[in-house]
Design an enzyme around this catalytic site. Structure first.
Site, PDB file in Angstrom:
ATOM      1  N   ASP A  34       0.735  -1.166   0.100  1.00 24.65           N
ATOM      2  CA  ASP A  34      -0.081   0.104   0.015  1.00 24.65           C
ATOM      3  C   ASP A  34       0.787   1.217   0.026  1.00 24.65           C
ATOM      4  OD1 ASP A  34      -2.372  -1.395   0.266  1.00 24.65           O
ATOM      5  OD2 ASP A  34      -2.816  -0.777   2.220  1.00 24.65           O
TER       6      ASP A  34
ATOM      7  N   CYS B 224     -18.271 -15.228 -11.083  1.00 23.38           N
ATOM      8  CA  CYS B 224     -19.234 -14.790 -10.312  1.00 23.38           C
ATOM      9  C   CYS B 224     -20.541 -15.414 -10.676  1.00 23.38           C
ATOM     10  CB  CYS B 224     -19.632 -13.132 -10.275  1.00 23.38           C
ATOM     11  SG  CYS B 224     -18.266 -12.450  -9.277  1.00 23.38           S
TER      12      CYS B 224
ATOM     13  N   CYS C 157     -23.416  -9.269  -3.456  1.00 20.18           N
ATOM     14  CA  CYS C 157     -22.647  -8.297  -3.168  1.00 20.18           C
ATOM     15  C   CYS C 157     -23.533  -7.077  -3.315  1.00 20.18           C
ATOM     16  CB  CYS C 157     -21.126  -8.329  -3.636  1.00 20.18           C
ATOM     17  SG  CYS C 157     -21.118  -8.381  -5.161  1.00 20.18           S
TER      18      CYS C 157
ATOM     19  N   CYS D 221     -25.201  -4.226  -0.747  1.00 19.08           N
ATOM     20  CA  CYS D 221     -24.502  -3.137  -0.125  1.00 19.08           C
ATOM     21  C   CYS D 221     -25.466  -1.923   0.237  1.00 19.08           C
ATOM     22  CB  CYS D 221     -24.009  -2.444  -1.674  1.00 19.08           C
ATOM     23  SG  CYS D 221     -23.198  -0.805  -1.235  1.00 19.08           S
TER      24      CYS D 221
ATOM     25  N   CYS E 184     -19.523   4.728  -0.075  1.00 20.41           N
ATOM     26  CA  CYS E 184     -18.869   3.527   0.492  1.00 20.41           C
ATOM     27  C   CYS E 184     -18.700   3.869   1.980  1.00 20.41           C
ATOM     28  CB  CYS E 184     -17.679   3.073  -0.256  1.00 20.41           C
ATOM     29  SG  CYS E 184     -17.203   1.610   0.469  1.00 20.41           S
TER      30      CYS E 184
ATOM     31  N   CYS F 164     -16.232  -1.464   6.404  1.00 20.29           N
ATOM     32  CA  CYS F 164     -17.565  -2.321   5.967  1.00 20.29           C
ATOM     33  C   CYS F 164     -17.067  -3.414   5.353  1.00 20.29           C
ATOM     34  CB  CYS F 164     -18.429  -1.336   5.227  1.00 20.29           C
ATOM     35  SG  CYS F 164     -19.900  -2.314   4.300  1.00 20.29           S
TER      36      CYS F 164
ATOM     37  N   CYS G   3     -20.580 -12.919   0.004  1.00 21.12           N
ATOM     38  CA  CYS G   3     -19.800 -13.487  -0.933  1.00 21.12           C
ATOM     39  C   CYS G   3     -19.668 -15.051  -0.952  1.00 21.12           C
ATOM     40  CB  CYS G   3     -18.326 -12.982  -1.457  1.00 21.12           C
ATOM     41  SG  CYS G   3     -17.687 -13.623  -3.044  1.00 21.12           S
TER      42      CYS G   3
HETATM   43  S1  SF4 Z   1     -21.012 -11.990  -3.901  1.00 20.65           S
HETATM   44 FE1  SF4 Z   1     -19.134 -12.866  -4.725  1.00 20.65          FE
HETATM   45  S2  SF4 Z   1     -19.671 -14.324  -6.283  1.00 20.65           S
HETATM   46 FE2  SF4 Z   1     -21.326 -12.945  -5.822  1.00 20.65          FE
HETATM   47  S3  SF4 Z   1     -21.273 -11.354  -7.451  1.00 20.65           S
HETATM   48 FE3  SF4 Z   1     -20.403 -10.542  -5.610  1.00 20.65          FE
HETATM   49  S4  SF4 Z   1     -18.136 -10.991  -5.620  1.00 20.65           S
HETATM   50 FE4  SF4 Z   1     -19.039 -12.461  -7.210  1.00 20.65          FE
HETATM   51  S1  SF4 Z   2     -17.801  -1.963   1.648  1.00 18.89           S
HETATM   52 FE1  SF4 Z   2     -18.645  -0.246   0.393  1.00 18.89          FE
HETATM   53  S2  SF4 Z   2     -19.372  -1.280  -1.379  1.00 18.89           S
HETATM   54 FE2  SF4 Z   2     -18.883  -2.758   0.009  1.00 18.89          FE
HETATM   55  S3  SF4 Z   2     -20.891  -3.234   0.922  1.00 18.89           S
HETATM   56 FE3  SF4 Z   2     -19.890  -1.743   2.141  1.00 18.89          FE
HETATM   57  S4  SF4 Z   2     -20.555   0.352   1.660  1.00 18.89           S
HETATM   58 FE4  SF4 Z   2     -21.032  -1.058   0.075  1.00 18.89          FE
END
Ligand code: SF4
Ligand code: SF4
Length: 288
Positions: A115, A171, A177, A181, A197, A224, A231
């Site tokens: 990083d 995916c 995901c 969100c 985010c 978060c 996933c």
């Molecule tokens: S949750 Fe994981 S497998 Fe499902 S769309 Fe998102 S990144 Fe892809």
């Molecule tokens: S990290 Fe950001 S993009 Fe991912 S679920 Fe949380 S708010 Fe949404």
């Protein structure tokens, strides 16, 4: 040494560089101005180390247990507040490996990036065959998941590249995901607006978190993990690590105590006042 995946690639223009530039041009990086700079280096990683011939990409796991307080508040997994900041730990490990490479290829030079340099690390990890980019924009290592830190070692040694397995996106029709969100920051597959985010709003953004955002944070006051938690590639890896003091204790903490307790952890990036504001935003929103 604890790394869970390794891959190798040449320091060429990374995949997704053009998409990254379009994302910046659209202002989706919020106030993270440092992402606007050094695009020439991002496009040409060889510029980071004179004579660079190989990029070694590494993944190091962080705990899948979510750090939590006794009163039920949580922080993003990568913070591991019972350990020192990952930058220091991983840099030390990667430097050991870099020394081994120099010993094995006398006369070569290396540069370790944790990083710490303008480098499109997920793109290079993808190019090196370590995994694929999920619709949540994370590097997903099949059979392992996405709870990993990424590290790069640039070297002037010309290492032959093993044949990469195909890392096509796996995916399929999943959109868990995007659907989960809490703020709509994940606007669609592979598309994120950082200004919405929670990771950005609770750590990088210097402004106070408002109640509207507080309502979307659940109990997580730092970062978060939602788009990783849901996933399927991280399935079955959601327990808790009660390693943080209570939010009451944090709210009454003075700068000196914070420095002593969390000064060398990932919490230090946001700082005490920001963290207090995040906790208050959750608390106030629960009263509404
Ligand atoms: S949750 Fe994981 S497998 Fe499902 S769309 Fe998102 S990144 Fe892809
Ligand atoms: S990290 Fe950001 S993009 Fe991912 S679920 Fe949380 S708010 Fe949404």
């Amino acid at each position: 040494m604890g790394f869970v995946a390794v891959g190798f690639c040449r320091p060429e223009k990374p995949f997704f560089f053009d998409q990254f530039c379009s994302w910046i041009a659209a202002g989706k990086h919020a106030k993270m101005a440092w992402l606007e700079r050094n695009q020439a280096l991002r496009q040409n990683p060889a510029g980071l180390l004179d004579g660079c011939q190989t990029v070694i990409c590494l993944a190091y796991p962080y705990s899948s247990k979510k750090p939590c307080t006794p009163d039920g508040f949580t922080a993003a997994r990568y913070t591991e507040p019972d350990k020192s900041d990952y930058h220091d730990r991983l840099r030390a490990l990667a430097k050991m490996l870099a020394r081994f490479i120099v010993d094995s290829y006398p006369g070569t030079r290396t540069r370790v990036c944790v990083d710490s340099a303008p480098i499109l690390e997920r793109s290079l990890a993808y190019a090196s065959g370590m995994g694929f980019i999920g619709k949540n924009n994370m590097l997903i290592i099949p059979g392992y998941g996405s709870y990993v830190f990424l590290v790069e070692i640039l070297t002037t040694a010309f290492l032959s590249l093993p044949k990469n397995e195909s890392r096509e996106n796996q995916c399929g029709s999943c959109t868990l995901c995007v659907d989960a969100c809490p703020t709509g920051a994940l606007e669609g597959p592979f598309s994120i607006d950082a200004s919405k985010c929670l990771s950005y709003l609770t750590i990088e953004d210097h402004g106070a978190v408002d109640n509207h955002t507080g309502r979307r944070m659940g109990k997580c006051f730092f970062g978060c993990d939602v788009c990783q938690e849901v996933c399927p590639f991280n399935e079955g890896r959601s327990s808790f690590n009660p390693c943080i003091v209570s939010t009451e204790e944090i709210l009454s903490m003075h700068a000196k105590d914070f420095e002593q307790k969390f000064g060398k952890t990932a919490f230090a990036r946001a700082g005490l006042e920001k963290i207090k504001g995040n906790i208050r935003a959750i608390g106030l929103s629960s009263l509404e």
